[in-house]
Design a protein around this motif. Sequence first.
Motif, PDB file in Angstrom:
ATOM      1  N   ILE A  56       0.840  -1.201   0.000  1.00 58.89           N
ATOM      2  CA  ILE A  56       0.000   0.000   0.000  1.00 58.89           C
ATOM      3  C   ILE A  56       0.876   1.252   0.000  1.00 58.89           C
ATOM      4  O   ILE A  56       0.597   2.227  -0.719  1.00 58.89           O
ATOM      5  N   ALA A  57       1.959   1.235   0.790  1.00 53.02           N
ATOM      6  CA  ALA A  57       2.880   2.376   0.821  1.00 53.02           C
ATOM      7  C   ALA A  57       3.500   2.603  -0.554  1.00 53.02           C
ATOM      8  O   ALA A  57       3.584   3.749  -1.029  1.00 53.02           O
ATOM      9  N   SER A  58       3.917   1.529  -1.207  1.00 47.09           N
ATOM     10  CA  SER A  58       4.507   1.674  -2.549  1.00 47.09           C
ATOM     11  C   SER A  58       3.450   2.155  -3.539  1.00 47.09           C
ATOM     12  O   SER A  58       3.759   2.901  -4.472  1.00 47.09           O
ATOM     13  N   GLY A  59       2.201   1.735  -3.327  1.00 53.51           N
ATOM     14  CA  GLY A  59       1.111   2.190  -4.184  1.00 53.51           C
ATOM     15  C   GLY A  59       0.886   3.684  -4.064  1.00 53.51           C
ATOM     16  O   GLY A  59       0.669   4.384  -5.065  1.00 53.51           O
ATOM     17  N   TYR A  94      10.088   3.149  -4.223  1.00 53.29           N
ATOM     18  CA  TYR A  94       9.001   2.323  -4.766  1.00 53.29           C
ATOM     19  C   TYR A  94       9.498   0.940  -5.158  1.00 53.29           C
ATOM     20  O   TYR A  94       8.922  -0.085  -4.740  1.00 53.29           O
ATOM     21  N   PHE A  95      10.571   0.879  -5.932  1.00 52.92           N
ATOM     22  CA  PHE A  95      11.096  -0.423  -6.379  1.00 52.92           C
ATOM     23  C   PHE A  95      11.692  -1.214  -5.217  1.00 52.92           C
ATOM     24  O   PHE A  95      11.592  -2.450  -5.180  1.00 52.92           O
ATOM     25  N   SER A  96      12.296  -0.513  -4.268  1.00 45.86           N
ATOM     26  CA  SER A  96      12.858  -1.193  -3.088  1.00 45.86           C
ATOM     27  C   SER A  96      11.754  -1.855  -2.264  1.00 45.86           C
ATOM     28  O   SER A  96      11.894  -3.011  -1.834  1.00 45.86           O
ATOM     29  N   LEU A  97      10.666  -1.126  -2.045  1.00 46.37           N
ATOM     30  CA  LEU A  97       9.544  -1.684  -1.287  1.00 46.37           C
ATOM     31  C   LEU A  97       8.945  -2.893  -2.004  1.00 46.37           C
ATOM     32  O   LEU A  97       8.639  -3.908  -1.371  1.00 46.37           O
ATOM     33  N   ASN A  98       8.802  -2.804  -3.315  1.00 45.69           N
ATOM     34  CA  ASN A  98       8.228  -3.921  -4.071  1.00 45.69           C
ATOM     35  C   ASN A  98       9.134  -5.146  -4.035  1.00 45.69           C
ATOM     36  O   ASN A  98       8.647  -6.289  -3.990  1.00 45.69           O
ATOM     37  N   PHE A 103      10.072 -10.581  -1.776  1.00 49.25           N
ATOM     38  CA  PHE A 103      10.969 -11.439  -1.001  1.00 49.25           C
ATOM     39  C   PHE A 103      10.258 -12.037   0.213  1.00 49.25           C
ATOM     40  O   PHE A 103      10.350 -13.238   0.492  1.00 49.25           O
ATOM     41  N   LEU A 104       9.521 -11.188   0.946  1.00 44.23           N
ATOM     42  CA  LEU A 104       8.835 -11.659   2.148  1.00 44.23           C
ATOM     43  C   LEU A 104       7.633 -12.545   1.818  1.00 44.23           C
ATOM     44  O   LEU A 104       7.339 -13.498   2.553  1.00 44.23           O
ATOM     45  N   ILE A 120       0.581  -5.499  -6.885  1.00 41.75           N
ATOM     46  CA  ILE A 120       1.526  -4.433  -7.232  1.00 41.75           C
ATOM     47  C   ILE A 120       1.325  -3.981  -8.676  1.00 41.75           C
ATOM     48  O   ILE A 120       1.313  -2.780  -8.973  1.00 41.75           O
ATOM     49  N   PHE A 121       1.154  -4.955  -9.579  1.00 45.00           N
ATOM     50  CA  PHE A 121       0.951  -4.619 -10.991  1.00 45.00           C
ATOM     51  C   PHE A 121      -0.341  -3.828 -11.180  1.00 45.00           C
ATOM     52  O   PHE A 121      -0.363  -2.829 -11.916  1.00 45.00           O
ATOM     53  N   LEU A 122      -1.414  -4.255 -10.523  1.00 41.70           N
ATOM     54  CA  LEU A 122      -2.703  -3.571 -10.669  1.00 41.70           C
ATOM     55  C   LEU A 122      -2.635  -2.130 -10.164  1.00 41.70           C
ATOM     56  O   LEU A 122      -3.213  -1.227 -10.773  1.00 41.70           O
ATOM     57  N   ILE A 123      -1.930  -1.922  -9.047  1.00 47.19           N
ATOM     58  CA  ILE A 123      -1.786  -0.560  -8.520  1.00 47.19           C
ATOM     59  C   ILE A 123      -1.035   0.315  -9.521  1.00 47.19           C
ATOM     60  O   ILE A 123      -1.419   1.458  -9.782  1.00 47.19           O
TER      61      ILE A 123
END
Length: 296
Positions: A56-59, A94-98, A103-104, A120-123
Amino acid sequence: MKFISLFSVIRGYNIPIIILAQYFSAIFILAPEKRPLSILLDFHLFLIVFVSSLTIASGYIINNFYDSKKDLINRPNKSMLDRLISQKTKLQVYFSLNFIVAFLAIFVSWRAFMFFSVYIFLIWYYSHKIKKHPIIGNLTAAFLAILPFFAILLYYKNLYEVIFGHATFLFLLILIREMIKDLENIKGDLANDYKTIPIIYGETVSKKIITALTIATIIPIYVLIEIFDVGYMDIYFYSCLFILIFFVLRLWKSNTKEQYLLLHNVLKFLIVAGVFCIILINPRVLWHGRKLLMTM
């Protein structure tokens, strides 16, 4: 100041509410047979909630990235704060969060990995393409807002019908809020070629649709109160009906950004209040656990 700017970009004040909503949904709706403490100590559930928060944060970051010009007009004060962080830095975060999300999610399951990859893709696709289009943009925004709760649903594999009643009501509230935002942001949307409902069809048509959606909330409220057992949460739903009546009356008298902002904040209040009122479904679960209650 850059930390405050990043906090503003990711709307850090919203994320704790989403975390609470996911845990309350698990405790009171999706896993009622388990003790609250066992749910809170479930490491895989923690990972899902944490990954949801990062997604959500990356979104919010990618949405802010694409809306930077529009926000200069619609939200000049917030926009100036957000711009303390460069567009390049936003993309890096953004890319770091994704990457962390992917990974998690693998540690939970391949199903979780696929779910959050698609999310992620949909956002991104919504922020880049869909958001500028009327109706489908509003529907997609509301759908993406409730999607994290389905991550919890998939984890517990409990298809309780009541969750769809809650999800439908929440979906309608968020959809109405998205349409109020379109009325609120007409000036910036028009300047940046956003094809929103009030811009294409006019404010009157937009208000008629919002009124119809508000009336439609009666259906999930009736289902939740009369068909399912929502405990003392029926107080919340009755209160919502009362507030939404005045919301519609106020809507038809509104025609300025400030008036639409007030309506937006009313809907925000109902959504946040709804999160805390989930506890009212059965407050005793917090102390005893529903399984124990059923044996008493």
